[in-house]
Write an enzyme that holds these catalytic residues in place. Structure first.
Site, PDB file in Angstrom:
ATOM      1  N   ARG A 243      20.989 -17.075  -7.242  1.00 19.75           N
ATOM      2  CA  ARG A 243      19.780 -17.589  -6.614  1.00 19.75           C
ATOM      3  C   ARG A 243      19.018 -18.419  -7.639  1.00 19.75           C
ATOM      4  O   ARG A 243      18.896 -18.019  -8.798  1.00 19.75           O
ATOM      5  CB  ARG A 243      18.880 -16.441  -6.118  1.00 19.75           C
ATOM      6  CG  ARG A 243      19.389 -15.734  -4.866  1.00 19.75           C
ATOM      7  CD  ARG A 243      19.321 -16.617  -3.626  1.00 19.75           C
ATOM      8  NE  ARG A 243      19.745 -15.930  -2.423  1.00 19.75           N
ATOM      9  CZ  ARG A 243      20.978 -15.994  -1.903  1.00 19.75           C
ATOM     10  NH1 ARG A 243      21.923 -16.697  -2.496  1.00 19.75           N
ATOM     11  NH2 ARG A 243      21.264 -15.361  -0.779  1.00 19.75           N
ATOM     12  N   GLU A 272      15.239 -24.562  -2.663  1.00 15.50           N
ATOM     13  CA  GLU A 272      16.222 -25.456  -2.037  1.00 15.50           C
ATOM     14  C   GLU A 272      15.966 -25.594  -0.541  1.00 15.50           C
ATOM     15  O   GLU A 272      15.522 -24.645   0.090  1.00 15.50           O
ATOM     16  CB  GLU A 272      17.652 -24.926  -2.299  1.00 15.50           C
ATOM     17  CG  GLU A 272      17.891 -23.535  -1.741  1.00 15.50           C
ATOM     18  CD  GLU A 272      19.243 -22.951  -2.177  1.00 15.50           C
ATOM     19  OE1 GLU A 272      19.576 -23.003  -3.374  1.00 15.50           O
ATOM     20  OE2 GLU A 272      19.936 -22.443  -1.277  1.00 15.50           O
ATOM     21  N   HIS A 290      24.539 -25.452  -2.504  1.00 16.63           N
ATOM     22  CA  HIS A 290      24.661 -24.056  -2.069  1.00 16.63           C
ATOM     23  C   HIS A 290      25.845 -23.868  -1.109  1.00 16.63           C
ATOM     24  O   HIS A 290      25.670 -23.575   0.074  1.00 16.63           O
ATOM     25  CB  HIS A 290      23.359 -23.556  -1.412  1.00 16.63           C
ATOM     26  CG  HIS A 290      23.283 -22.068  -1.366  1.00 16.63           C
ATOM     27  ND1 HIS A 290      22.086 -21.379  -1.357  1.00 16.63           N
ATOM     28  CD2 HIS A 290      24.250 -21.118  -1.337  1.00 16.63           C
ATOM     29  CE1 HIS A 290      22.332 -20.075  -1.307  1.00 16.63           C
ATOM     30  NE2 HIS A 290      23.640 -19.900  -1.294  1.00 16.63           N
TER      31      HIS A 290
HETATM   32  C1  8YV Z   1      25.014 -18.038   2.465  1.00 13.10           C
HETATM   33  C2  8YV Z   1      24.548 -16.862   0.234  1.00 13.10           C
HETATM   34  O1  8YV Z   1      25.797 -19.078   2.925  1.00 13.10           O
HETATM   35  O2  8YV Z   1      25.499 -14.954   1.207  1.00 13.10           O
HETATM   36  C3  8YV Z   1      24.628 -15.403   0.500  1.00 13.10           C
HETATM   37  O3  8YV Z   1      23.770 -14.668  -0.044  1.00 13.10           O
HETATM   38  O4  8YV Z   1      23.864 -17.285  -0.618  1.00 13.10           O
HETATM   39  C4  8YV Z   1      25.362 -17.851   1.020  1.00 13.10           C
HETATM   40  O5  8YV Z   1      26.683 -17.454   0.930  1.00 13.10           O
HETATM   41  C5  8YV Z   1      23.620 -18.375   2.790  1.00 13.10           C
HETATM   42  O6  8YV Z   1      22.719 -17.570   2.151  1.00 13.10           O
HETATM   43  C6  8YV Z   1      23.434 -18.341   4.321  1.00 13.10           C
HETATM   44  O7  8YV Z   1      22.717 -17.260   4.788  1.00 13.10           O
END
Ligand code: 8YV
Length: 324
Positions: A243, A272, A290
């Site tokens: 993150r 983001e 991402h």
């Molecule tokens: C997701 C992510 O695509 O799973 C997670 O925590 O960061 C990503 O893989 C995104 O957060 C969609 O909810």
């Protein structure tokens, strides 16, 4: 399954996952992928049995306090769950689930891609070719650094950190790690014979490369700040697939500008998609939008995991991957 339950899905899902929700439940899909504000979400949640959300939906204590009583489960299609106040959900009797495991391999692949791209100056190389500025071979041009025999510090040795370490060891990297708890000998072995550091700051002094895998919590917010970057060896490389909030953007940008850090590879950013604008001006940074879990197979698996959780809870069974 009878279509007796109402399910609100806040983001567009992969086609096969959406078809399953549509077949099994009275589902409200979001094919336009318009974002719900908190107010719109609360309004749409009236009469719903389940919400299927993503990390773009902020389920704060305030929002959860106003959540209609009909909602029994909130299933986030993500492994990270910093966007949901799980404690508040528990207080209101709502089960929260995430999608662990299924995205481990895809996300650690992207971690590897960032390590390689940052070390080998992929952004600059690609720009040369694309912009037709490539002058042909020279011995000393666009040189990167090897991964082989370098020390890689892994911050946060959960599933994704371990999978990244496993891959990096195959590239000849020496794995160091910091985690709240030391891994079992079997897991350390899987993670490339990883060496444990009880103290993250001490580990940083050894990191030719650092890969961030800690979840975003109050304790990890802006963990990688100017003081900690100063502890790292000169010319170190930082990558982040966790993150953005774990990194202090100003400190990282200053270190990339001064050369204290050789390069960075980022898939995640604070705020983001509205990232710190200075990132765009730096050539020694390789950036992705991402996409850690962004493969067809993985996004399907994430969606099906959320569906399994919804089905379980709405039929009175325990959730498959509960967070509370
Ligand atoms: C997701 C992510 O695509 O799973 C997670 O925590 O960061 C990503 O893989 C995104 O957060 C969609 O909810």
């Amino acid at each position: 399954m009878s279509k007796q339950h109402k399910v609100l899905i806040t983001r567009r899902l992969p086609v096969d996952v959406a078809a399953r929700f549509d077949k099994d439940h009275d589902s409200i899909l979001n094919q336009e992928d318009d974002r719900y504000t908190s107010e719109a979400l609360l309004e749409a949640a009236v009469g719903m049995d389940a919400l299927v959300v993503s990390s773009s939906d902020k389920l704060t204590a305030d929002v959860l306090a106003k959540m209609p009583k009909s909602v029994r489960i909130i299933a986030t299609v993500s492994v990270g769950y910093e966007h949901i106040d799980v404690e508040a959900a528990t207080k209101h009797g709502i089960i929260v689930t995430n999608t662990p495991d299924v995205l481990t391999e895809a996300t650690s692949d992207i971690g590897m891609l960032l390590l390689l791209a940052a070390a080998r100056r992929a952004h600059e190389g690609q720009a040369l070719v694309r912009d037709n500025k490539w002058q042909g071979f020279a011995m000393d041009y666009n040189l990167g650094v090897d991964l082989m025999n370098k020390r890689l510090g892994v911050l946060g040795m959960g599933r994704i950190g371990r999978a990244l370490a496993h891959r990096a060891a195959a590239f000849g990297m020496k794995i160091h790690y910091h985690n709240r708890n030391r891994l079992t000998p079997e897991l350390e072995e899987y993670a490339g014979g990883a060496v444990y550091f009880d103290d993250a700051d001490e580990m940083l002094t050894t990191c030719d490369f650092l890969s961030i895998h800690s979840p975003l919590t109050p304790e990890t917010t802006k963990f990688l700040n100017a003081e900690r970057i100063a502890r790292m060896p000169d010319g170190a490389i930082v990558v982040n697939t966790s993150r953005g909030g774990v990194v202090d953007d100003d400190a990282l940008i200053a270190a990339l500008k001064s050369g204290k850090l050789r390069a960075a590879g980022l898939d995640v950013y604070e705020g983001e998609p509205n990232i710190h604008p200075e990132y765009r001006n730096l050539q020694n940074i390789f950036m992705l939008p991402h996409v850690g879990s962004g493969t067809v197979e993985t996004r399907n698996a994430m969606g099906f995991c959320a569906a399994d959780n919804v089905d379980a809870v709405l039929t009175g069974k325990p959730a498959v991957t509960p967070l509370n």
